[in-house]
Design a protein around this motif. Structure first.
Motif, PDB file in Angstrom:
ATOM      1  N   ALA A   1     -29.933 107.056  21.660  1.00  0.00           N
ATOM      2  CA  ALA A   1     -28.544 106.693  21.350  1.00  0.00           C
ATOM      3  C   ALA A   1     -27.564 107.832  21.584  1.00  0.00           C
ATOM      4  CB  ALA A   1     -28.438 106.217  19.906  1.00  0.00           C
ATOM      5  N   LEU A   2     -28.015 109.076  21.638  1.00  0.00           N
ATOM      6  CA  LEU A   2     -27.125 110.219  21.806  1.00  0.00           C
ATOM      7  C   LEU A   2     -27.373 110.956  23.115  1.00  0.00           C
ATOM      8  CD1 LEU A   2     -27.129 111.693  18.169  1.00  0.00           C
ATOM      9  CD2 LEU A   2     -25.430 110.212  19.247  1.00  0.00           C
ATOM     10  N   TYR A   3     -28.083 110.345  24.035  1.00  0.00           N
ATOM     11  CA  TYR A   3     -28.352 110.982  25.323  1.00  0.00           C
ATOM     12  C   TYR A   3     -27.459 110.332  26.376  1.00  0.00           C
ATOM     13  CZ  TYR A   3     -31.003 112.840  29.303  1.00  0.00           C
ATOM     14  OH  TYR A   3     -31.387 113.492  30.449  1.00  0.00           O
ATOM     15  N   PRO A   4     -26.481 111.072  26.942  1.00  0.00           N
ATOM     16  CA  PRO A   4     -25.532 110.476  27.884  1.00  0.00           C
ATOM     17  C   PRO A   4     -26.147 110.301  29.269  1.00  0.00           C
ATOM     18  CG  PRO A   4     -25.068 112.806  27.670  1.00  0.00           C
ATOM     19  CD  PRO A   4     -26.186 112.506  26.701  1.00  0.00           C
ATOM     20  N   VAL A   5     -25.801 109.192  29.905  1.00  0.00           N
ATOM     21  CA  VAL A   5     -26.286 108.915  31.257  1.00  0.00           C
ATOM     22  C   VAL A   5     -25.126 108.924  32.251  1.00  0.00           C
ATOM     23  CG1 VAL A   5     -27.474 107.230  32.718  1.00  0.00           C
ATOM     24  CG2 VAL A   5     -28.202 107.565  30.350  1.00  0.00           C
TER      25      VAL A   5
ATOM     26  N   LEU B   1     -12.728 114.204  23.166  1.00  0.00           N
ATOM     27  CA  LEU B   1     -13.493 115.441  22.959  1.00  0.00           C
ATOM     28  C   LEU B   1     -13.452 115.877  21.500  1.00  0.00           C
ATOM     29  CD1 LEU B   1     -12.481 117.449  26.145  1.00  0.00           C
ATOM     30  CD2 LEU B   1     -14.702 116.444  25.633  1.00  0.00           C
ATOM     31  N   GLU B   2     -12.320 115.602  20.815  1.00  0.00           N
ATOM     32  CA  GLU B   2     -12.185 115.987  19.412  1.00  0.00           C
ATOM     33  C   GLU B   2     -13.153 115.210  18.530  1.00  0.00           C
ATOM     34  OE1 GLU B   2      -9.734 115.364  21.448  1.00  0.00           O
ATOM     35  OE2 GLU B   2      -8.911 117.400  21.644  1.00  0.00           O
ATOM     36  N   ASP B   3     -13.525 113.999  18.973  1.00  0.00           N
ATOM     37  CA  ASP B   3     -14.454 113.194  18.182  1.00  0.00           C
ATOM     38  C   ASP B   3     -15.902 113.662  18.331  1.00  0.00           C
ATOM     39  OD1 ASP B   3     -12.351 111.619  17.350  1.00  0.00           O
ATOM     40  OD2 ASP B   3     -12.570 110.205  19.010  1.00  0.00           O
ATOM     41  N   LEU B   4     -16.171 114.444  19.363  1.00  0.00           N
ATOM     42  CA  LEU B   4     -17.540 114.889  19.613  1.00  0.00           C
ATOM     43  C   LEU B   4     -17.852 116.150  18.825  1.00  0.00           C
ATOM     44  CD1 LEU B   4     -17.822 114.477  23.499  1.00  0.00           C
ATOM     45  CD2 LEU B   4     -18.991 113.105  21.776  1.00  0.00           C
ATOM     46  N   PRO B   5     -18.996 116.218  18.196  1.00  0.00           N
ATOM     47  CA  PRO B   5     -19.418 117.489  17.584  1.00  0.00           C
ATOM     48  C   PRO B   5     -19.509 118.565  18.664  1.00  0.00           C
ATOM     49  CG  PRO B   5     -20.800 115.669  16.864  1.00  0.00           C
ATOM     50  CD  PRO B   5     -19.958 115.139  17.973  1.00  0.00           C
ATOM     51  N   SER B   6     -19.345 119.792  18.259  1.00  0.00           N
ATOM     52  CA  SER B   6     -19.351 120.894  19.231  1.00  0.00           C
ATOM     53  C   SER B   6     -20.638 120.917  20.042  1.00  0.00           C
ATOM     54  CB  SER B   6     -19.158 122.227  18.500  1.00  0.00           C
ATOM     55  OG  SER B   6     -20.186 122.412  17.521  1.00  0.00           O
ATOM     56  N   SER B   7     -21.740 120.533  19.430  1.00  0.00           N
ATOM     57  CA  SER B   7     -23.008 120.535  20.162  1.00  0.00           C
ATOM     58  C   SER B   7     -23.004 119.494  21.279  1.00  0.00           C
ATOM     59  CB  SER B   7     -24.164 120.255  19.208  1.00  0.00           C
ATOM     60  OG  SER B   7     -24.000 118.998  18.575  1.00  0.00           O
TER      61      SER B   7
ATOM     62  N   ASN C   1     -24.374 122.679  30.781  1.00  0.00           N
ATOM     63  CA  ASN C   1     -25.735 122.877  30.297  1.00  0.00           C
ATOM     64  C   ASN C   1     -25.778 124.014  29.277  1.00  0.00           C
ATOM     65  OD1 ASN C   1     -25.643 125.249  31.759  1.00  0.00           O
ATOM     66  ND2 ASN C   1     -27.017 124.545  33.385  1.00  0.00           N
ATOM     67  N   ASP C   2     -26.933 124.306  28.795  1.00  0.00           N
ATOM     68  CA  ASP C   2     -27.053 125.329  27.742  1.00  0.00           C
ATOM     69  C   ASP C   2     -26.666 126.719  28.232  1.00  0.00           C
ATOM     70  OD1 ASP C   2     -27.838 123.402  26.017  1.00  0.00           O
ATOM     71  OD2 ASP C   2     -29.992 123.866  26.097  1.00  0.00           O
ATOM     72  N   LYS C   3     -26.537 126.889  29.536  1.00  0.00           N
ATOM     73  CA  LYS C   3     -26.061 128.162  30.079  1.00  0.00           C
ATOM     74  C   LYS C   3     -24.550 128.154  30.321  1.00  0.00           C
ATOM     75  CE  LYS C   3     -30.394 129.325  32.457  1.00  0.00           C
ATOM     76  NZ  LYS C   3     -31.017 129.649  33.781  1.00  0.00           N
ATOM     77  N   GLY C   4     -23.885 127.050  29.950  1.00  0.00           N
ATOM     78  CA  GLY C   4     -22.440 126.948  30.151  1.00  0.00           C
ATOM     79  C   GLY C   4     -22.054 126.634  31.576  1.00  0.00           C
ATOM     80  N   GLN C   5     -22.957 126.030  32.335  1.00  0.00           N
ATOM     81  CA  GLN C   5     -22.695 125.722  33.744  1.00  0.00           C
ATOM     82  C   GLN C   5     -22.638 124.209  33.964  1.00  0.00           C
ATOM     83  OE1 GLN C   5     -26.185 127.543  35.393  1.00  0.00           O
ATOM     84  NE2 GLN C   5     -25.162 129.517  35.757  1.00  0.00           N
ATOM     85  N   VAL C   6     -21.862 123.817  34.989  1.00  0.00           N
ATOM     86  CA  VAL C   6     -21.909 122.433  35.454  1.00  0.00           C
ATOM     87  C   VAL C   6     -23.090 122.350  36.408  1.00  0.00           C
ATOM     88  CG1 VAL C   6     -20.664 120.570  36.610  1.00  0.00           C
ATOM     89  CG2 VAL C   6     -19.407 122.216  35.224  1.00  0.00           C
TER      90      VAL C   6
ATOM     91  N   GLU D   1     -35.414 118.905  29.363  1.00  0.00           N
ATOM     92  CA  GLU D   1     -35.197 117.459  29.366  1.00  0.00           C
ATOM     93  C   GLU D   1     -34.166 116.999  28.342  1.00  0.00           C
ATOM     94  OE1 GLU D   1     -38.272 114.300  28.254  1.00  0.00           O
ATOM     95  OE2 GLU D   1     -38.488 114.470  30.422  1.00  0.00           O
ATOM     96  N   ASP D   2     -33.975 117.720  27.278  1.00  0.00           N
ATOM     97  CA  ASP D   2     -33.001 117.352  26.250  1.00  0.00           C
ATOM     98  C   ASP D   2     -31.607 117.897  26.525  1.00  0.00           C
ATOM     99  OD1 ASP D   2     -34.904 115.966  24.758  1.00  0.00           O
ATOM    100  OD2 ASP D   2     -35.599 117.822  23.793  1.00  0.00           O
ATOM    101  N   ASP D   3     -31.474 118.711  27.557  1.00  0.00           N
ATOM    102  CA  ASP D   3     -30.183 119.304  27.907  1.00  0.00           C
ATOM    103  C   ASP D   3     -29.508 118.416  28.952  1.00  0.00           C
ATOM    104  OD1 ASP D   3     -28.033 120.953  28.216  1.00  0.00           O
ATOM    105  OD2 ASP D   3     -29.094 122.468  29.411  1.00  0.00           O
ATOM    106  N   ALA D   4     -28.739 117.445  28.470  1.00  0.00           N
ATOM    107  CA  ALA D   4     -28.120 116.453  29.365  1.00  0.00           C
ATOM    108  C   ALA D   4     -26.760 116.950  29.838  1.00  0.00           C
ATOM    109  CB  ALA D   4     -27.964 115.124  28.636  1.00  0.00           C
TER     110      ALA D   4
END
Length: 349
Positions: free
Chosen positions: A258-262, A298-304, A311-316, A322-325
């Motif tokens: 439910a929280l994994y964006p496609v 964006l304001e409705d989304l938690p910072s995480s 990605n977790d490195k701050g890159q597009v 697998e959990d880093d969508a």
């Protein structure tokens, strides 16, 4: 006695029922004075009826009446000829159109103009915000509906392969941009209409959308034409770039999360800032792995969760696991230029 006289009057006029008439006749038979009084009443009724003879209407009355109705000015002539002249009477002024409304003047005054302008401004203030709001709602619902169709097509694609994975973005080559999922879904028959993969409002705000290229066009085009063809993918919905596993690029896996964006409406990252495109209120639709669509800001989304677009490195780029969508616009590559040079290309299917 009054009621008795009413019965007598009704008897003479034939307005009594049988029982009342029989009662009056019995009074006449028993009391001679009753007969005399009835005779007097009959005399008075005859005197009243003497002046009720009907007179025939004057000849041509209907014709003259219709003529007066057709020509109201004749009324004035009739009244003027009938009324005696009065030398001291004031002379009436000529009537002008809208005299009672405009205070005697047939022209608009400045106050009339200001009132009319104020009414127009009030109507505009009420009408146009409502029209704009309706237009925004219609655009939002259209984009949401399109994205739901894309979601169903993606799930059908994933169901059709053993690993239950969505379309892969290639590491290199013509299909190495996020938007390549769109022609692949159309090519495989999971979608029928190219316009479904675009949010109309967003594509108009970014640029004049080019024709969506096919998989064959991208794969068979000369290298000099590939980038031009890829520009047609710039206005399709954002798509998940996939993730790395043991150094290899993997397509997103369908797990019903439910929280994994496609996919999502077009959202770009400029100078490190996440910028939704298309909807005037700054919000956007996101399609999640379980198939539901949310219209959020964006304001409705938690910072995480704002890392949906980094990605977790701050890159597009592709997620580090697998959990880093990461969902990116159609022209985004899954790797930085340096990393892409080192990665082998994935097959198109």
């Amino acid at each position: 006695m009054t009621k008795t006289r009413e019965h007598w009057l009704g008897y003479l006029m034939g307005a009594l029922d049988e029982n009342e008439q029989a009662s009056v006749e019995q009074q006449i038979a028993e009391d001679p004075r009753t007969a005399d009084e009835l005779e007097q009443l009959r005399t008075h009724l005859n005197l009243l009826s003497d002046g009720l003879d009907e007179a025939a209407p004057p000849v041509g009355l209907a014709t003259r009446t219709c003529a007066l109705l057709d020509n109201p000015s004749l009324f004035a002539e009739v009244l003027d000829s009938a009324a005696p002249e009065d030398a001291n009477a004031p002379t009436p002024k000529d009537k002008q159109p809208f005299e009672s409304i405009g205070g005697g003047s047939p022209r608009f005054t400045m106050m009339d103009m200001m009132v009319a302008v104020g009414a127009c401004v009030a109507a505009v203030a009420i009408f146009f915000p409502a029209l704009a709001s309706s237009r925004m709602l219609a655009t939002r619902l259209q984009c949401e509906n399109n994205l739901r169709q894309v979601g169903m097509a993606l799930q059908e694609f994933a169901t059709g392969n053993a690993e239950k994975r969505y379309p892969a973005v290639a590491s290199t080559g013509p299909l190495s941009v996020a938007g390549s999922y769109a022609p692949r879904l159309l090519n495989a028959g999971y979608l029928e209409h190219p316009e479904v993969v675009r949010c109309v409002e967003a594509s108009q705000n970014l640029s004049q959308p080019q024709q969506l290229p096919t998989v064959e066009q991208l794969l068979n085009a000369p290298e000099s034409d590939v980038e031009r063809l890829q520009q047609g993918l710039a206005t399709v919905y954002n798509y998940n770039l996939g993730s790395l596993r043991n150094g290899e690029l993997q397509a997103p896996l369908m797990k019903g999360r439910a929280l994994y964006p496609v996919a999502s409406d077009i959202v770009v990252v400029q100078d490190g800032q996440i910028a939704p495109q298309g909807h005037e209120d700054g919000r956007f639709n996101i399609l999640f792995d379980d198939g539901h669509v949310e219209f959020i800001s964006l304001e409705d989304l938690p910072s995480s969760m704002k890392h949906y677009f980094l990605n977790d490195k701050g890159q597009v780029a592709a997620g580090v696991d697998e959990d880093d969508a990461v969902i990116a616009n159609g022209m985004a590559h899954p790797f930085t230029e340096e990393a892409a040079e080192e990665m082998p290309a994935l097959p198109a299917d």
